[in-house]
Motif scaffolding. Structure first.
Motif, PDB file in Angstrom:
ATOM      1  N   ALA A   4       1.380   3.085  14.008  1.00 54.64           N
ATOM      2  CA  ALA A   4       1.787   1.902  13.237  1.00 54.64           C
ATOM      3  C   ALA A   4       0.653   1.416  12.353  1.00 54.64           C
ATOM      4  N   LEU A   5      -0.567   1.475  12.861  1.00 57.81           N
ATOM      5  CA  LEU A   5      -1.725   1.059  12.074  1.00 57.81           C
ATOM      6  C   LEU A   5      -1.855   1.912  10.817  1.00 57.81           C
ATOM      7  N   ILE A   6      -1.695   3.222  10.964  1.00 60.39           N
ATOM      8  CA  ILE A   6      -1.810   4.123   9.816  1.00 60.39           C
ATOM      9  C   ILE A   6      -0.675   3.889   8.824  1.00 60.39           C
ATOM     10  N   VAL A   7       0.553   3.740   9.312  1.00 56.39           N
ATOM     11  CA  VAL A   7       1.695   3.526   8.424  1.00 56.39           C
ATOM     12  C   VAL A   7       1.540   2.217   7.663  1.00 56.39           C
ATOM     13  N   TRP A   8       1.193   1.138   8.363  1.00 59.77           N
ATOM     14  CA  TRP A   8       1.048  -0.147   7.675  1.00 59.77           C
ATOM     15  C   TRP A   8      -0.143  -0.154   6.726  1.00 59.77           C
ATOM     16  N   ALA A   9      -1.184   0.599   7.039  1.00 60.83           N
ATOM     17  CA  ALA A   9      -2.307   0.711   6.104  1.00 60.83           C
ATOM     18  C   ALA A   9      -1.873   1.435   4.838  1.00 60.83           C
ATOM     19  N   LEU A  10      -1.075   2.491   4.996  1.00 58.14           N
ATOM     20  CA  LEU A  10      -0.579   3.213   3.821  1.00 58.14           C
ATOM     21  C   LEU A  10       0.372   2.360   2.996  1.00 58.14           C
ATOM     22  N   TRP A  11       1.149   1.500   3.652  1.00 58.58           N
ATOM     23  CA  TRP A  11       2.065   0.606   2.942  1.00 58.58           C
ATOM     24  C   TRP A  11       1.355  -0.621   2.372  1.00 58.58           C
ATOM     25  N   GLY A  12       0.110  -0.859   2.781  1.00 62.56           N
ATOM     26  CA  GLY A  12      -0.632  -2.020   2.297  1.00 62.56           C
ATOM     27  C   GLY A  12      -0.296  -3.307   3.026  1.00 62.56           C
ATOM     28  N   SER A  13       0.243  -3.212   4.224  1.00 62.10           N
ATOM     29  CA  SER A  13       0.540  -4.408   5.037  1.00 62.10           C
ATOM     30  C   SER A  13      -0.702  -4.771   5.839  1.00 62.10           C
ATOM     31  N   TRP A  14      -1.698  -5.305   5.158  1.00 59.96           N
ATOM     32  CA  TRP A  14      -3.007  -5.514   5.767  1.00 59.96           C
ATOM     33  C   TRP A  14      -2.999  -6.572   6.858  1.00 59.96           C
ATOM     34  N   ASP A  15      -2.112  -7.542   6.770  1.00 52.83           N
ATOM     35  CA  ASP A  15      -2.039  -8.551   7.825  1.00 52.83           C
ATOM     36  C   ASP A  15      -1.603  -7.912   9.146  1.00 52.83           C
ATOM     37  N   LYS A  16      -0.689  -6.957   9.085  1.00 55.59           N
ATOM     38  CA  LYS A  16      -0.243  -6.257  10.293  1.00 55.59           C
ATOM     39  C   LYS A  16      -1.324  -5.299  10.790  1.00 55.59           C
ATOM     40  N   VAL A  17      -2.054  -4.703   9.874  1.00 58.95           N
ATOM     41  CA  VAL A  17      -3.160  -3.829  10.252  1.00 58.95           C
ATOM     42  C   VAL A  17      -4.233  -4.633  10.995  1.00 58.95           C
ATOM     43  N   VAL A  18      -4.554  -5.809  10.505  1.00 62.04           N
ATOM     44  CA  VAL A  18      -5.549  -6.658  11.167  1.00 62.04           C
ATOM     45  C   VAL A  18      -5.093  -7.024  12.574  1.00 62.04           C
ATOM     46  N   ALA A  19      -3.816  -7.334  12.737  1.00 60.44           N
ATOM     47  CA  ALA A  19      -3.290  -7.662  14.062  1.00 60.44           C
ATOM     48  C   ALA A  19      -3.458  -6.490  15.023  1.00 60.44           C
ATOM     49  N   LEU A  20      -3.190  -5.279  14.552  1.00 64.29           N
ATOM     50  CA  LEU A  20      -3.364  -4.098  15.403  1.00 64.29           C
ATOM     51  C   LEU A  20      -4.826  -3.806  15.680  1.00 64.29           C
ATOM     52  N   ALA A  71       0.640 -11.747  18.985  1.00 64.53           N
ATOM     53  CA  ALA A  71       1.251 -12.939  18.396  1.00 64.53           C
ATOM     54  C   ALA A  71       1.212 -12.879  16.871  1.00 64.53           C
ATOM     55  N   LEU A  72       0.070 -12.475  16.314  1.00 59.97           N
ATOM     56  CA  LEU A  72      -0.028 -12.333  14.856  1.00 59.97           C
ATOM     57  C   LEU A  72       0.933 -11.277  14.335  1.00 59.97           C
ATOM     58  N   LEU A  73       0.997 -10.159  15.029  1.00 60.66           N
ATOM     59  CA  LEU A  73       1.896  -9.086  14.610  1.00 60.66           C
ATOM     60  C   LEU A  73       3.352  -9.535  14.681  1.00 60.66           C
ATOM     61  N   GLY A  74       3.721 -10.184  15.757  1.00 55.76           N
ATOM     62  CA  GLY A  74       5.091 -10.672  15.890  1.00 55.76           C
ATOM     63  C   GLY A  74       5.445 -11.679  14.816  1.00 55.76           C
ATOM     64  N   PHE A  75       4.528 -12.596  14.537  1.00 55.11           N
ATOM     65  CA  PHE A  75       4.767 -13.593  13.495  1.00 55.11           C
ATOM     66  C   PHE A  75       4.965 -12.928  12.132  1.00 55.11           C
ATOM     67  N   ARG A  76       4.100 -11.970  11.802  1.00 54.62           N
ATOM     68  CA  ARG A  76       4.199 -11.314  10.493  1.00 54.62           C
ATOM     69  C   ARG A  76       5.433 -10.412  10.396  1.00 54.62           C
ATOM     70  N   MET A  77       5.844  -9.807  11.496  1.00 48.71           N
ATOM     71  CA  MET A  77       7.044  -8.967  11.462  1.00 48.71           C
ATOM     72  C   MET A  77       8.298  -9.809  11.266  1.00 48.71           C
ATOM     73  N   VAL A  78       8.296 -11.024  11.774  1.00 48.26           N
ATOM     74  CA  VAL A  78       9.444 -11.913  11.594  1.00 48.26           C
ATOM     75  C   VAL A  78       9.420 -12.534  10.200  1.00 48.26           C
ATOM     76  N   SER A  79       8.231 -12.972   9.772  1.00 50.02           N
ATOM     77  CA  SER A  79       8.152 -13.668   8.491  1.00 50.02           C
ATOM     78  C   SER A  79       8.155 -12.734   7.284  1.00 50.02           C
ATOM     79  N   ASP A  80       7.746 -11.481   7.465  1.00 50.36           N
ATOM     80  CA  ASP A  80       7.677 -10.539   6.349  1.00 50.36           C
ATOM     81  C   ASP A  80       8.093  -9.146   6.823  1.00 50.36           C
ATOM     82  N   PRO A  81       9.388  -8.937   7.124  1.00 48.90           N
ATOM     83  CA  PRO A  81       9.818  -7.624   7.623  1.00 48.90           C
ATOM     84  C   PRO A  81       9.764  -6.581   6.508  1.00 48.90           C
ATOM     85  N   GLU A  82       9.530  -5.353   6.919  1.00 45.75           N
ATOM     86  CA  GLU A  82       9.545  -4.239   5.973  1.00 45.75           C
ATOM     87  C   GLU A  82      11.008  -3.889   5.690  1.00 45.75           C
TER      88      GLU A  82
END
Length: 91
Positions: A4-20, A71-82
């Motif tokens: 998930a870290l690699i996929v979100w890094a490739l997609w540019g979802s840096w907030d989710k990468v930071v959470a991981l 918690a950060l990952l869950g918040f960002r997945m709800v507020s900004d889903p892919e």
């Protein structure tokens, strides 16, 4: 987690990468501090442990970091889903 870290890094979802990364840091802390703050440190009253063991040891720090990352990952997945091009939610 690493996938998930690699996929979100490739997609540019840096907030989710930071959470991981925070979650992975918890795993690293758990492993690195086991000898000083775990059962092996009991014989010396955890003098080598940089944390206030036995009240807050490496295991507690692991769980705090993991909970913050989750918690950060869950918040960002709800507020900004892919979302895919066809409007379906990806992750």
């Amino acid at each position: 987690t690493l996938y998930a870290l690699i996929v979100w890094a490739l997609w540019g979802s840096w907030d989710k990468v930071v959470a991981l990364v925070i979650q992975i840091a918890g795993f690293v802390v758990q492993v690195l501090l086991t000898t000083q703050c775990g059962d092996a440190g009991y014989s010396e009253c955890w003098k080598a442990c940089p944390l206030p063991a036995p009240y807050f040891n490496h295991n507690a720090l692991f769980h705090v970091l993991y909970a913050i990352g989750l918690a950060l990952l869950g918040f960002r997945m709800v507020s900004d889903p892919e979302v895919a091009a066809d409007g379906q939610q990806l992750l």
